[in-house]
Design a protein around this motif. Structure first.
Motif, short mmCIF file in Angstrom:
data_model
loop_
_atom_site.label_atom_id
_atom_site.label_comp_id
_atom_site.label_asym_id
_atom_site.label_seq_id
_atom_site.Cartn_x
_atom_site.Cartn_y
_atom_site.Cartn_z
N LEU A 1 0.83 -1.21 0.00
CA LEU A 1 0.00 0.00 0.00
C LEU A 1 0.87 1.25 0.00
O LEU A 1 0.57 2.23 -0.70
N THR A 2 1.94 1.22 0.77
CA THR A 2 2.84 2.37 0.82
C THR A 2 3.51 2.61 -0.53
O THR A 2 3.64 3.75 -0.99
N ALA A 3 3.93 1.52 -1.18
CA ALA A 3 4.53 1.65 -2.51
C ALA A 3 3.52 2.18 -3.51
O ALA A 3 3.85 3.00 -4.38
N LEU A 4 2.28 1.75 -3.38
CA LEU A 4 1.23 2.13 -4.33
C LEU A 4 0.82 3.58 -4.18
O LEU A 4 0.67 4.29 -5.19
N ALA A 5 0.60 4.03 -2.93
CA ALA A 5 0.01 5.36 -2.73
C ALA A 5 0.61 6.14 -1.58
O ALA A 5 0.11 7.22 -1.25
N GLY A 6 1.65 5.65 -0.95
CA GLY A 6 2.25 6.35 0.17
C GLY A 6 1.74 5.82 1.50
O GLY A 6 0.77 5.05 1.56
N SER A 7 2.35 6.28 2.58
CA SER A 7 1.99 5.79 3.91
C SER A 7 0.56 6.13 4.28
O SER A 7 -0.06 5.46 5.11
N CYS A 8 0.02 7.15 3.64
CA CYS A 8 -1.37 7.54 3.94
C CYS A 8 -2.35 6.44 3.57
O CYS A 8 -3.48 6.39 4.10
#
Length: 666
Positions: free
Chosen positions: A208-215
């Motif tokens: 998820l972090t790689a896809l869209a950031g830690s948010c």
């Protein structure tokens, strides 16, 4: 209903777009949730004619010999709609069976250079470019590269099986990219890929972090996080920035109540699935641009669509970050900026892969059905060659040789088409293939070994273009393949129902007759056959200097099909009367002289150019349009001293029409 990007100029061809999307939106079934394993109603887009189910594929192979009762029957086949003919027939079954013959030539119309017509004066418009789907190769590459660009390389491996389930395009129209069909199997496969990607990309915090950031790992999806995701992943997926309408659409999917996402991960997953199911993802929708010279149906494409044309033409995938940047800052809309990107694209290894795909599909290497290594007669012919043994793959070595030879004169030591067609160097590193040629394998450095004098010349006399599946050659098939695939001449076969009984059966082995003599007797006295065969049989007879393994020979060994015993050794006659191009009919003494006559005809340049046009642009030409100008520049470039092959392959993009689109009728 899926919304489509529309601007005021689009009204000039809105009926075309409407017709396209009417066939594009195929619904299988809807159960109300994007998590269901069936396609929702806002389904994927297809090419025009999407309602058609998958048709037949390329020319079929010659059927197997039956091997029954000691008199196996040979199976000849006519390829269906191919440029160079059906594949060779497979072997007879059982040691007592007779062999299936090599498949006969395909029945389809060849790529005809005359279809281009004449190059008009002035600034003519390009031919009509129909809206079309991504080819299967392009679709798979796009999904993989979209994931890789998002830092999700491990997801590529996880979804590989789903990507493999997307139906391969057919070579029925000679090139896979020309296959415009789409079926329910395509739709379901696209949906399965979208769901698999959505699930895999959001199943862990790291992804998820790689896809869209830690948010993206938070309990709810913030508007800022979603905006950033749509401006990065969304822009890559649709190959351009999203419009306000599209942003509203995907925000509703992420945060709306139909159904309500439980958390940020689920919201992003739903958007990913929707993006990958969009008609805007699986199709080339060239809808943006400005009118050229006030013509409402002729558009200068916007920079993002130019970027996509470049990347899909030469890389078979979506634009990279540098192309997106050139589109965004406007430099790609200038001649200088376009030329700079074209130089960079051509220096990329992916362009080499795409050009090899052209050679591979044009010469139809995928159609070969393999050697009949279990047949006694074939084993006798191939004695000492290790053919069919574990660790030896002669066919792969033969195709690799053609790849290495075309790479040599296109990229490594840039040369002309004439260099490629007259080369007498051996580039193979395979000991097996080198043994067939009577040379040492190339070490990988230093000078290439020279082929024995007078044995073969150029690309067209390499083993990959000469072999058949059986121990005997098929001069009819060889000659017809040269006429169709290399010279682009249409050879329409007769109606099988009008032929005498047994006409399509291979002539039986006779220890007193060479293959040439057996095949000549096959058509003697049959007026219906003689008229057509006169145009190609003699080409095949001149190529009888090569056996069915592609080895040079001066005599023919005749084997008993059932036992493999040597029955006779007969002298060969490779002198044949051939008419090529505008030259009068005249004798050639064998393959080298035949090759020189083929080159002198000037027809190879025209045939290669016509085929590359169709391969690169994925469409047929429009007569007497700018298509003819591009074709003529390629044809004359191939014939020009010092004009390299790589330069000719660039011509397609160097013409102004590459950055324009002529709108067709709906």
């Amino acid at each position: 209903m899926v919304m489509v990007r529309r601007r005021p100029h689009a009204s000039s061809h809105s009926s075309e777009i409407t017709a396209f999307l009417a066939t594009a939106l195929l619904a299988v079934a809807c159960h109300g949730s994007i998590s269901d394993n069936t396609v929702p109603p806002d389904g994927v887009g297809a090419a025009q004619g999407a309602g058609a189910t998958a048709g037949s594929t390329s020319g079929s192979s010659g059927s197997s010999g039956s091997g029954k009762g000691g008199t196996g029957s040979g199976g000849a086949s006519s390829g269906g709609g191919t440029s160079s003919g059906g594949a060779s027939g497979s072997s007879g079954k059982g040691t007592a069976g007779g062999g299936g013959s090599s498949g006969s030539s395909g029945t389809g119309t060849s790529t005809d250079p005359a279809l281009f017509g004449d190059c008009p004066d002035g600034d003519p418009a390009a031919g009509v470019t129909p809206l079309s789907k991504l080819s299967t190769v392009q679709y798979r590459n796009t999904v993989n590269d979209l994931l890789a660009a998002s830092g999700l390389d491990d997801v590529v491996t996880e979804v590989s099986a789903r990507l493999a389930s997307v139906p391969d395009d057919s070579t029925q129209a000679s090139f896979r990219g020309l296959d415009k069909r789409i079926s329910t199997e395509h739709i379901q496969a696209y949906f399965d890929v979208a769901v698999a990607v959505g699930d895999a990309a959001t199943k862990s915090s790291a992804r998820l972090t790689a896809l869209a950031g830690s948010c993206a790992t938070q309990s709810s999806l913030s508007s800022t996080c979603l905006d950033d995701f749509l401006s990065s992943f969304g822009r890559r997926a649709l190959r351009r920035p999203l419009t306000d309408a599209e942003l509203t659409e995907y925000k509703d999917i992420a945060t709306g109540d139909s159904p309500k996402a439980a958390n940020a991960a689920e919201a992003l997953r739903n958007v990913v699935v929707s993006l990958l199911m969009s008609p805007r993802f699986v199709n080339h929708l060239e809808l943006e641009g400005t009118e050229v010279s006030g013509q409402k149906d002729y558009l200068a494409l916007d920079p993002y669509e130019v970027a996509s044309r470049l990347s899909y033409t030469f890389w078979q995938t979506l634009p990279d970050d540098e192309l997106f940047a050139a589109a965004e800052d406007g430099s790609l809309a200038t001649d200088a900026g376009f030329a700079k990107e074209l130089d960079r694209i051509f220096a990329d290894p992916r362009t080499q892969t795409t050009i090899w795909q052209f050679w591979n599909e044009w010469l139809r290497f995928d159609a070969f059905t393999g050697f009949s290594a279990d047949r006694p007669a074939f084993q006798s012919l191939a004695e000492g060659e290790h053919l069919g043994e574990s660790g030896h793959d002669h066919w792969k070595d033969m195709v690799t040789e053609v790849k290495d030879l075309t790479d040599l004169y296109t990229w490594k030591q840039p040369g002309t088409l004439l260099d490629l067609l007259t080369s007498t160097v051996s580039v193979t590193r395979s000991n097996d293939l080198a043994h067939l040629y009577g040379v040492k394998a190339w070490s990988g450095s230093g000078d290439y070994p020279a082929l024995p004098d007078g044995t073969r010349q150029g690309l067209l006399q390499r083993s990959a273009l000469l072999v058949s599946s059986l121990e005997t050659t098929n001069p009819f098939h060889r000659g017809a393949t040269v006429r169709r695939a290399i010279l682009c001449e249409d050879l329409q076969p007769p109606d099988p129902n009008s032929l005498p009984k047994g006409s399509l059966d291979p002539p039986p082995v006779d220890e007193t007759l060479t293959t040439r003599e057996r095949f000549q007797k096959k058509v003697e006295g049959i007026a219906l056959c003689a008229g057509c065969h006169g145009s190609f049989s003699n080409i095949g007879f001149a190529l009888e200097a090569f056996d069915s393994l592609g080895r040079f020979r001066t005599e023919e060994k005749v084997f008993d099909e059932q036992s493999g015993d040597l029955l006779a050794t007969l002298p060969l006659d490779t002198v044949a009367s051939v008419q090529l191009g505008d030259e009068p009919e005249a004798d050639v003494s064998g393959p080298v002289e035949l090759n020189q006559r083929i080159i002198a005809s000037g027809k190879v340049e025209a045939c290669l150019s016509a085929n590359y046009f169709r391969y690169a642009l994925r469409r047929d030409p429009t007569s007497d349009s700018a298509d003819a100008c591009a074709f003529e520049k390629m044809r004359t470039g191939l014939d020009a001293p010092g004009m390299g092959l790589s330069s000719v392959f660039r011509v397609i993009a160097s013409e102004p029409e590459f950055r324009r689109r002529k709108v067709g009728a709906p």
